[in-house]
Design a protein around this motif. Structure first.
Motif, PDB file in Angstrom:
ATOM      1  N   ASP A  20       0.953  -1.285  -0.082  1.00  0.00           N
ATOM      2  CA  ASP A  20      -0.049  -0.151  -0.151  1.00  0.00           C
ATOM      3  C   ASP A  20       0.782   1.082  -0.060  1.00  0.00           C
ATOM      4  OD1 ASP A  20       1.146   0.120   2.549  1.00  0.00           O
ATOM      5  OD2 ASP A  20      -0.986   0.313   3.628  1.00  0.00           O
ATOM      6  N   TYR A  49      -8.320  -1.861  -3.228  1.00  0.00           N
ATOM      7  CA  TYR A  49      -9.003  -0.661  -2.721  1.00  0.00           C
ATOM      8  C   TYR A  49     -10.347  -0.796  -2.874  1.00  0.00           C
ATOM      9  CZ  TYR A  49      -9.901   0.619  -7.690  1.00  0.00           C
ATOM     10  OH  TYR A  49     -10.172   0.615  -9.225  1.00  0.00           O
ATOM     11  N   ASP A  68     -13.379   6.422  -9.301  1.00  0.00           N
ATOM     12  CA  ASP A  68     -12.291   5.652  -8.438  1.00  0.00           C
ATOM     13  C   ASP A  68     -10.874   5.996  -9.341  1.00  0.00           C
ATOM     14  OD1 ASP A  68     -12.722   4.015 -10.464  1.00  0.00           O
ATOM     15  OD2 ASP A  68     -12.502   2.434  -9.371  1.00  0.00           O
ATOM     16  N   VAL A  71      -7.811   6.912  -6.964  1.00  0.00           N
ATOM     17  CA  VAL A  71      -7.583   6.217  -6.095  1.00  0.00           C
ATOM     18  C   VAL A  71      -6.902   5.195  -6.897  1.00  0.00           C
ATOM     19  CG1 VAL A  71      -8.202   4.340  -4.501  1.00  0.00           C
ATOM     20  CG2 VAL A  71      -9.355   6.557  -4.625  1.00  0.00           C
ATOM     21  N   ARG A  72      -7.327   4.422  -8.036  1.00  0.00           N
ATOM     22  CA  ARG A  72      -6.770   3.250  -8.898  1.00  0.00           C
ATOM     23  C   ARG A  72      -5.253   3.766  -9.375  1.00  0.00           C
ATOM     24  NH1 ARG A  72      -8.569  -1.227 -10.824  1.00  0.00           N
ATOM     25  NH2 ARG A  72      -7.772  -2.164 -12.845  1.00  0.00           N
ATOM     26  N   SER A  74      -3.309   5.839  -7.878  1.00  0.00           N
ATOM     27  CA  SER A  74      -2.473   5.845  -6.865  1.00  0.00           C
ATOM     28  C   SER A  74      -1.937   4.336  -6.620  1.00  0.00           C
ATOM     29  CB  SER A  74      -3.159   6.285  -5.501  1.00  0.00           C
ATOM     30  OG  SER A  74      -2.188   6.178  -4.431  1.00  0.00           O
ATOM     31  N   LEU A 130      -4.318   1.671   2.180  1.00  0.00           N
ATOM     32  CA  LEU A 130      -4.840   1.098   1.036  1.00  0.00           C
ATOM     33  C   LEU A 130      -5.671  -0.507   1.555  1.00  0.00           C
ATOM     34  CD1 LEU A 130      -3.362   2.521  -2.026  1.00  0.00           C
ATOM     35  CD2 LEU A 130      -5.449   3.304  -1.018  1.00  0.00           C
TER      36      LEU A 130
END
Length: 332
Positions: A20, A49, A68, A71-72, A74, A130
């Motif tokens: 993570d 996630y 998303d 986030v994806r 990252s 995450l």
């Protein structure tokens, strides 16, 4: 970068590592690389996630999905960096992004793995910006052994043996150990370079015992078996007599000696020692982790760890262990 669109994986015996981007997960990855090299395995780095949603305030309940992509992105970056580190170590690697609760994702991945590795922040639980909280679910339900690597772990660095209130009462090296004086603590035991395993009433039948023996053989390290009895009087229901104490010590000693004999019969070149303690199981195991190379414990699932008259110690050992700690599932 693979998605969880299929159950197929490149190597069904890979070492799965949850990452993570935290220091704890980087430590876990470093440890996993060393194990992969020693075992000749590949590594599967997994990032998980969840997709948040917002409940709309209408008469009919509905949900507004949130994009998303950030986030994806990252998670993808973290996985690419982890995969590059594994490749640089000349270890085959596969990287997978999965949507879902991290504990559940890693439990599923463990069904096609030989080992799972995650990082721990230490006091307070597992790393998981995450990854989420996997301190109970993964070790208790993983289909393969799980190793938890403390955030402060460094390869080749040994800690200092710290005092303990749990006392050794018998050992394979010294025989019965007399209590010389009434003090609150006794000096810690140095387990440098050793693989330490805690066994329960299963004794020689404990899967954790045999897993620890395999690790010790592979590392060419001594194996130290530990068990604990508790003679502390906690109420008037049971006040142990001298005969009770002697019986408890003898039963523990017999189980430990039988376990040592079974391991030596299977691995005659392995140096095997054992120590029986009177005290608290979690303290005994955590103090062993101060100096040992690897700590191995068994889990009966659903969060509880087995012990010789010990009860559950899972939440007491894992967050405080200073050494990489392997948890081996024990069938009920």
């Amino acid at each position: 970068m693979a998605d969880n669109q299929t159950s197929e994986v490149a190597d069904p015996q890979a070492i799965v590592v949850g990452v993570d981007g935290s220091n704890a997960s980087r430590n876990a990855l470093r440890f996993a690389i060393g194990e992969a090299k020693a075992l000749g395995r590949s590594i599967r780095v997994v990032g998980a996630y969840t997709v948040p949603s917002v409940a709309a305030a209408t008469i009919d309940v509905s949900y507004v999905p949130i994009d998303d992509s950030a986030v994806r992105s990252s998670v993808t970056t973290v996985l690419k960096e982890a995969a590059a580190e594994v490749k640089a170590a000349d270890v085959p690697v596969e990287a997978i992004i999965e949507i879902g609760d991290a504990a559940g994702v890693l439990v599923e991945e463990s069904k096609q793995a030989s080992l799972t590795v995650v990082g721990s922040r230490g006091k307070g639980g597992f790393a998981g910006r995450l990854l989420g909280t996997v301190s109970s679910a993964l070790p208790a339900h993983s289909a393969c052994p799980t190793i938890v690597v403390p955030v402060g772990w460094e390869p080749g660095v040994t800690g200092e043996a710290r005092p303990s209130s749990s006392r050794p009462v018998h050992s394979s090296a010294d025989g019965p150990i007399e209590r010389s004086e009434e003090t609150d603590t006794v000096p810690g035991i140095d387990y440098t370079g050793q693989v330490v395993v805690g066994v329960d009433s299963l004794g020689r039948e404990s899967p954790a015992l045999w897993e620890a023996a395999h690790i010790a053989m592979r590392r060419n390290s001594p194996l130290h078996i530990q068990a604990v009895i508790t003679t502390t009087v906690i109420g008037p229901e049971w006040i142990p007599s001298q005969g009770d104490l002697e019986r408890l010590i003898q039963e523990g000693t017999d189980k430990l000696e039988a376990a040592r004999a079974a391991i030596v019969e299977e691995h005659p070149d392995l140096e095997v020692r054992w120590t029986l303690f009177d005290g608290q199981p979690a303290e005994v195991l955590v103090r062993a982790s101060d100096t040992c190379a690897i700590l191995v414990i068994g889990s009966r699932g659903r969060g509880g760890f087995a012990g010789l008259l010990l009860g559950s110690t899972s939440q007491s050992v894992l967050p405080y262990s200073a050494a990489p700690t392997m948890v081996v599932r024990v069938k009920r």
